[in-house]
Write a protein that holds these residues in place. Sequence first.
Motif, PDB file in Angstrom:
ATOM      1  N   TYR A   1       0.834  -1.202   0.000  1.00 16.13           N
ATOM      2  CA  TYR A   1       0.000   0.000   0.000  1.00 16.13           C
ATOM      3  C   TYR A   1       0.869   1.253   0.000  1.00 16.13           C
ATOM      4  O   TYR A   1       1.963   1.255   0.568  1.00 16.13           O
ATOM      5  CB  TYR A   1      -0.852   0.069   1.272  1.00 16.13           C
ATOM      6  N   ILE A   2       0.335   2.314  -0.596  1.00 17.20           N
ATOM      7  CA  ILE A   2       0.902   3.647  -0.395  1.00 17.20           C
ATOM      8  C   ILE A   2       0.049   4.363   0.643  1.00 17.20           C
ATOM      9  O   ILE A   2      -1.185   4.306   0.586  1.00 17.20           O
ATOM     10  CB  ILE A   2       0.904   4.455  -1.711  1.00 17.20           C
ATOM     11  N   VAL A   3       0.701   5.019   1.598  1.00 14.36           N
ATOM     12  CA  VAL A   3       0.005   5.850   2.589  1.00 14.36           C
ATOM     13  C   VAL A   3       0.765   7.171   2.641  1.00 14.36           C
ATOM     14  O   VAL A   3       1.793   7.286   3.301  1.00 14.36           O
ATOM     15  CB  VAL A   3      -0.024   5.173   3.971  1.00 14.36           C
ATOM     16  N   SER A   4       0.258   8.139   1.905  1.00 12.69           N
ATOM     17  CA  SER A   4       1.038   9.340   1.621  1.00 12.69           C
ATOM     18  C   SER A   4       0.291  10.613   1.970  1.00 12.69           C
ATOM     19  O   SER A   4      -0.937  10.669   1.869  1.00 12.69           O
ATOM     20  CB  SER A   4       1.374   9.353   0.125  1.00 12.69           C
ATOM     21  N   GLY A   5       1.045  11.641   2.337  1.00 16.34           N
ATOM     22  CA  GLY A   5       0.459  12.965   2.490  1.00 16.34           C
ATOM     23  C   GLY A   5       0.057  13.561   1.150  1.00 16.34           C
ATOM     24  O   GLY A   5      -0.691  14.533   1.090  1.00 16.34           O
ATOM     25  N   GLY A   6       0.529  12.974   0.073  1.00 19.83           N
ATOM     26  CA  GLY A   6       0.179  13.442  -1.268  1.00 19.83           C
ATOM     27  C   GLY A   6      -1.271  13.144  -1.595  1.00 19.83           C
ATOM     28  O   GLY A   6      -1.952  12.407  -0.885  1.00 19.83           O
ATOM     29  N   GLY A   7      -1.732  13.721  -2.682  1.00 19.96           N
ATOM     30  CA  GLY A   7      -3.142  13.609  -3.042  1.00 19.96           C
ATOM     31  C   GLY A   7      -3.505  12.241  -3.586  1.00 19.96           C
ATOM     32  O   GLY A   7      -2.835  11.697  -4.457  1.00 19.96           O
ATOM     33  N   LEU A   8      -4.603  11.720  -3.062  1.00 21.79           N
ATOM     34  CA  LEU A   8      -5.126  10.416  -3.464  1.00 21.79           C
ATOM     35  C   LEU A   8      -5.358  10.341  -4.975  1.00 21.79           C
ATOM     36  O   LEU A   8      -4.883   9.423  -5.650  1.00 21.79           O
ATOM     37  CB  LEU A   8      -6.446  10.218  -2.714  1.00 21.79           C
ATOM     38  N   HIS A   9      -6.088  11.309  -5.510  1.00 22.27           N
ATOM     39  CA  HIS A   9      -6.432  11.255  -6.936  1.00 22.27           C
ATOM     40  C   HIS A   9      -5.212  11.465  -7.819  1.00 22.27           C
ATOM     41  O   HIS A   9      -5.119  10.899  -8.905  1.00 22.27           O
ATOM     42  CB  HIS A   9      -7.505  12.309  -7.263  1.00 22.27           C
ATOM     43  N   PHE A  10      -4.292  12.273  -7.355  1.00 22.52           N
ATOM     44  CA  PHE A  10      -3.056  12.522  -8.098  1.00 22.52           C
ATOM     45  C   PHE A  10      -2.238  11.233  -8.208  1.00 22.52           C
ATOM     46  O   PHE A  10      -1.820  10.827  -9.289  1.00 22.52           O
ATOM     47  CB  PHE A  10      -2.268  13.622  -7.384  1.00 22.52           C
ATOM     48  N   MET A  11      -2.035  10.566  -7.082  1.00 25.46           N
ATOM     49  CA  MET A  11      -1.165   9.379  -7.075  1.00 25.46           C
ATOM     50  C   MET A  11      -1.730   8.227  -7.893  1.00 25.46           C
ATOM     51  O   MET A  11      -0.988   7.452  -8.502  1.00 25.46           O
ATOM     52  CB  MET A  11      -0.935   8.920  -5.635  1.00 25.46           C
TER      53      MET A  11
ATOM     54  N   GLY B   1       3.225  -0.771  -9.435  1.00 26.55           N
ATOM     55  CA  GLY B   1       2.424  -1.991  -9.378  1.00 26.55           C
ATOM     56  C   GLY B   1       1.382  -1.966  -8.277  1.00 26.55           C
ATOM     57  O   GLY B   1       0.925  -3.014  -7.829  1.00 26.55           O
ATOM     58  N   ILE B   2       0.996  -0.776  -7.824  1.00 29.56           N
ATOM     59  CA  ILE B   2       0.030  -0.653  -6.731  1.00 29.56           C
ATOM     60  C   ILE B   2      -1.297  -0.124  -7.291  1.00 29.56           C
ATOM     61  O   ILE B   2      -1.355   0.986  -7.810  1.00 29.56           O
ATOM     62  CB  ILE B   2       0.568   0.272  -5.620  1.00 29.56           C
ATOM     63  N   PRO B   3      -2.368  -0.929  -7.185  1.00 26.98           N
ATOM     64  CA  PRO B   3      -3.655  -0.548  -7.783  1.00 26.98           C
ATOM     65  C   PRO B   3      -4.371   0.533  -6.970  1.00 26.98           C
ATOM     66  O   PRO B   3      -4.020   0.777  -5.806  1.00 26.98           O
ATOM     67  CB  PRO B   3      -4.441  -1.861  -7.769  1.00 26.98           C
ATOM     68  N   PRO B   4      -5.375   1.174  -7.571  1.00 25.39           N
ATOM     69  CA  PRO B   4      -6.062   2.312  -6.934  1.00 25.39           C
ATOM     70  C   PRO B   4      -6.553   2.021  -5.518  1.00 25.39           C
ATOM     71  O   PRO B   4      -6.465   2.885  -4.645  1.00 25.39           O
ATOM     72  CB  PRO B   4      -7.261   2.576  -7.860  1.00 25.39           C
ATOM     73  N   GLU B   5      -7.075   0.807  -5.297  1.00 23.66           N
ATOM     74  CA  GLU B   5      -7.667   0.505  -3.990  1.00 23.66           C
ATOM     75  C   GLU B   5      -6.619   0.280  -2.909  1.00 23.66           C
ATOM     76  O   GLU B   5      -6.960   0.079  -1.755  1.00 23.66           O
ATOM     77  CB  GLU B   5      -8.615  -0.700  -4.088  1.00 23.66           C
TER      78      GLU B   5
END
Lengths: 324, 324
Positions: B176-186, B195-199
């Motif tokens: 998983y990515i858990v980022s301060g960056g924007g969800l929709h952007f990433m 290789g990390i899917p939207p969900e």
Amino acid sequence: MNILKLTVVMAALPLAALADPMPSWTGSEAKQQIISFIDAVTDPAGESYVTPAERIAVFDNDGTLWAEQPVYFQFIFAMDRLAELAKEDPSILTTPALKAAAAGDLKTVLEGGHDALIEVVNASHSGSSVEAFQTAVAEWLETARHPETELPYDQMTYQPMVELLRYLRDEGFKTYIVSGGGLHFMRVFAEQAYGIPPEQILGTYGETAYDANGDTPVIVKGPGIAFIDDKDGKPINIERTIGRRPILAGGNSDGDFAMLEWTTAGPGPRLGVLIHHTDADREWAYDRESPIGRLVDGLDKGPGMGWVIVDMANDWSRIYTGAN
Amino acid sequence: MNILKLTVVMAALPLAALADPMPSWTGSEAKQQIISFIDAVTDPAGESYVTPAERIAVFDNDGTLWAEQPVYFQFIFAMDRLAELAKEDPSILTTPALKAAAAGDLKTVLEGGHDALIEVVNASHSGSSVEAFQTAVAEWLETARHPETELPYDQMTYQPMVELLRYLRDEGFKTYIVSGGGLHFMRVFAEQAYGIPPEQILGTYGETAYDANGDTPVIVKGPGIAFIDDKDGKPINIERTIGRRPILAGGNSDGDFAMLEWTTAGPGPRLGVLIHHTDADREWAYDRESPIGRLVDGLDKGPGMGWVIVDMANDWSRIYTGAN
């Protein structure tokens, strides 16, 4: 035919021809529509083929995967939990609604309207770590029984829907719950009851905080609702959490309307499924006038959008997982 | 040894003995610690074995999976996007910060502090459907180049981390990515880049709304930030969205401290990994004094909690995926 030839022939048959994946559904049109849809999107040679990654199926919980009468089961837990907590510290019952709830007087609580409900949920769902809360839910599920069926609540899941969920997963779908019910509450039983793991459960959630003051840092449940996963909140939460528009959505009330509308409006093959509670003998019959699970828009507009309306009395040969 | 015997022997060897799963890491202690951890939790016979369902690995993005200097790449997108939007309608540049951003004057924007940043993000990230926004991000990624490396931004991912992500998935982890960056952007680039899917992407998100007024109902991005996925927000968001405490967490700044602390405080084997930016020649060197990616607590307290501190200059033989 010798054994070898038989084996070859059987291997070439689709699984559905060998065993009915949904034996608790009668052979009605609803069942055929659902199976036709699943066949279509999983046939690599067909024009409706959908890749496994996009096979997202979302389901409401209360009234769709398990029963919801005479009131959402989570609210019965809330009242029971409040009574437990008040045994240790009666001073927490600061309002008439809380006193009524702890006394098991559902009628008085409901007369208090929305504010009374929020009071009861806040007082019963906050002030502990998520783990401690979920332990309390698990203990409640072991002992609590439904006032009418006398079944454990987690055996009042709908067997036809449990079969549909399993069938979808066998066909490469990822199954999600998207419910107005509480996220932490559902995660306690959903994996065992439905085969749906914690990360595929979306629901209403309260404010939580990170608490690193103890020996082990934990997430604690505070008072106050952070997100209500109902009506427009359902597509909003799906988009946020899953990031894909599902291709199949199931619900039973107008709280699910936006989710089904958004799902079925996407390009390509889509399926909306509405469970219509028509079975006063084996379950409950309710729709347009019910305070719980009110269904008006879905009945009026769903068929025009091609949604499958499941007539529980006629389409299901069995209701509860926990009883025949 | 004949071919048959060789095949049998090779089949009995663990994959790692045949091919290095992380060739862009030098043979340093950091690499050995990571591999030892993965070996331990995936050995069914070992006492540290963890079932696949619980093999959750979470990673920060900016500064952990890709670079973040001279400023978060998403903010460069925000300024470029604002300039694009202002070409069509200059009246949207209602404040000095917005005017500076549209002119590419990063220095002036940064002098405006937090309020200026929020203004720029709001003006550039709202007012369209999620799909339209993500199309704009995709177009930007195709043409925009980093001012110093001249690489496309999505080729400034760290090759050693891309290898680690793949290795973890090969070993049954869910990444998983858990980022301060924007969800929709990433979500626009993360599947192809990592290789990390939207969900499986968690991030900061703005308010969104369900809009069923057009031909096709869509989710639209409004102004205003609904959730900031940083500091305590990271464990809070992981608990909400995944519902399990990860067993591995990777980060690079104090914004990741709570996530690593919560992850590594759980029972059983746990691993925290901090990327320390020590390579002024091939990337950037920064930590305690940097306005972007400030790292103080992690350096002071991480080693005492057993976290692996990755020394980029010495532990990585290659930096960017897009360049040797």
